[in-house]
Design an enzyme around this catalytic site. Sequence first.
Site, PDB file in Angstrom:
ATOM      1  N   ASP A   1      -1.410   5.411  -0.995  1.00 52.12           N
ATOM      2  CA  ASP A   1      -0.224   5.242  -1.851  1.00 52.12           C
ATOM      3  C   ASP A   1      -0.709   4.942  -3.276  1.00 52.12           C
ATOM      4  O   ASP A   1      -0.965   5.860  -4.057  1.00 52.12           O
ATOM      5  CB  ASP A   1       0.639   4.116  -1.272  1.00 52.12           C
ATOM      6  CG  ASP A   1       1.990   3.989  -1.947  1.00 52.12           C
ATOM      7  OD1 ASP A   1       2.059   4.124  -3.170  1.00 52.12           O
ATOM      8  OD2 ASP A   1       2.996   3.737  -1.257  1.00 52.12           O
TER       9      ASP A   1
ATOM     10  N   ASP B   1      -6.770   6.900   7.663  1.00 54.68           N
ATOM     11  CA  ASP B   1      -5.597   6.056   7.420  1.00 54.68           C
ATOM     12  C   ASP B   1      -4.356   6.951   7.462  1.00 54.68           C
ATOM     13  O   ASP B   1      -4.465   8.179   7.371  1.00 54.68           O
ATOM     14  CB  ASP B   1      -5.728   5.346   6.071  1.00 54.68           C
ATOM     15  CG  ASP B   1      -4.935   4.038   6.010  1.00 54.68           C
ATOM     16  OD1 ASP B   1      -4.109   3.796   6.923  1.00 54.68           O
ATOM     17  OD2 ASP B   1      -5.116   3.274   5.056  1.00 54.68           O
ATOM     18  N   ASP B   2      -3.194   6.314   7.609  1.00 54.33           N
ATOM     19  CA  ASP B   2      -1.965   7.122   7.616  1.00 54.33           C
ATOM     20  C   ASP B   2      -1.622   7.607   6.220  1.00 54.33           C
ATOM     21  O   ASP B   2      -1.146   8.730   6.045  1.00 54.33           O
ATOM     22  CB  ASP B   2      -0.785   6.342   8.246  1.00 54.33           C
ATOM     23  CG  ASP B   2      -0.542   4.979   7.612  1.00 54.33           C
ATOM     24  OD1 ASP B   2      -1.350   4.536   6.775  1.00 54.33           O
ATOM     25  OD2 ASP B   2       0.464   4.336   7.984  1.00 54.33           O
TER      26      ASP B   2
HETATM   27  O1  LIG Z   1      -2.728   3.025  -1.209  1.00 53.99           O
HETATM   28  P1  LIG Z   1      -2.128   1.660  -0.943  1.00 53.99           P
HETATM   29  O2  LIG Z   1      -1.107   1.291  -1.979  1.00 53.99           O
HETATM   30  O3  LIG Z   1      -3.163   0.604  -0.757  1.00 53.99           O
HETATM   31  O4  LIG Z   1      -1.268   1.773   0.382  1.00 53.99           O
HETATM   32  C1  LIG Z   1      -1.733   2.397   1.552  1.00 53.99           C
HETATM   33  C2  LIG Z   1      -2.004   1.385   2.638  1.00 53.99           C
HETATM   34  O5  LIG Z   1      -0.785   0.652   2.915  1.00 53.99           O
HETATM   35  C3  LIG Z   1      -0.501   0.717   4.305  1.00 53.99           C
HETATM   36  O6  LIG Z   1      -1.062  -0.353   4.975  1.00 53.99           O
HETATM   37  P2  LIG Z   1      -0.394  -1.824   4.987  1.00 53.99           P
HETATM   38  O7  LIG Z   1      -1.047  -2.671   3.956  1.00 53.99           O
HETATM   39  O8  LIG Z   1       1.086  -1.669   4.897  1.00 53.99           O
HETATM   40  O9  LIG Z   1      -0.817  -2.409   6.370  1.00 53.99           O
HETATM   41  P3  LIG Z   1      -0.468  -1.864   7.834  1.00 53.99           P
HETATM   42  O10 LIG Z   1      -1.114  -0.507   7.950  1.00 53.99           O
HETATM   43  O11 LIG Z   1      -1.054  -2.872   8.723  1.00 53.99           O
HETATM   44  O12 LIG Z   1       1.030  -1.802   7.924  1.00 53.99           O
HETATM   45  C4  LIG Z   1      -1.134   2.014   4.753  1.00 53.99           C
HETATM   46  O13 LIG Z   1      -1.392   2.016   6.139  1.00 53.99           O
HETATM   47  C5  LIG Z   1      -2.404   2.097   3.922  1.00 53.99           C
HETATM   48  O14 LIG Z   1      -3.480   1.423   4.514  1.00 53.99           O
END
Ligand SMILES: O=P(O)(O)OC[C@H]1O[C@H](OP(=O)(O)OP(=O)(O)O)[C@H](O)[C@@H]1O
Length: 151
Positions: free
Chosen positions: A98, A94-95
């Site tokens: 958070d 994953d990127d």
């Molecule tokens: O640790 P967390 O608080 O769960 O946040 C991290 C996640 O949030 C983002 O995805 P997002 O839900 O924004 O979806 P996307 O990647 O499709 O933009 C990111 O790519 C992670 O998967």
Amino acid sequence: MELDPAFQSTRAIGWEEIHHDARALARMLKSKGPFLGIVAVARGGLVPAAVLARELELRHVDTICIASYGDGTRQQMSILKRIEGSGAGWLVVDDLVDTGATARAVRAMLPAAHYATLYAKPAGRRLVDSYVSEMDQDVWLIFPWDAPDRV
Ligand SMILES: O=P(O)(O)OC[C@H]1O[C@H](OP(=O)(O)OP(=O)(O)O)[C@H](O)[C@@H]1O
């Protein structure tokens, strides 16, 4: 864009930085493999997974699809696509981790996989096995694929 009050500032990350950091992650992961393949956590994990697939010479790429954020605000998590099995031998990418909510859901699905992200914030970093850089909890990261001038 309306930022969630949990975030005090933003930091834009460029394509070059993403590519550089994904290659750095690949170097870290070389000694942890070999892996059977990559599971990208879509959508944020798709670009890092593309780079890692090249760098680690992996051709088997799958996705888990989870959505938690919409334009800077947290929404209810929705799991759109799952993968069955323990995840043993697989690399999950994953990127960002958070709050760790996404990582917790993915770990529940694939408990034996190696979990790697480019960036990790303090609240979630213990949930990932490998990451390149730590980011402050209150900074909203703007990835190039989410930058304001996208179509
Ligand atoms: O640790 P967390 O608080 O769960 O946040 C991290 C996640 O949030 C983002 O995805 P997002 O839900 O924004 O979806 P996307 O990647 O499709 O933009 C990111 O790519 C992670 O998967």
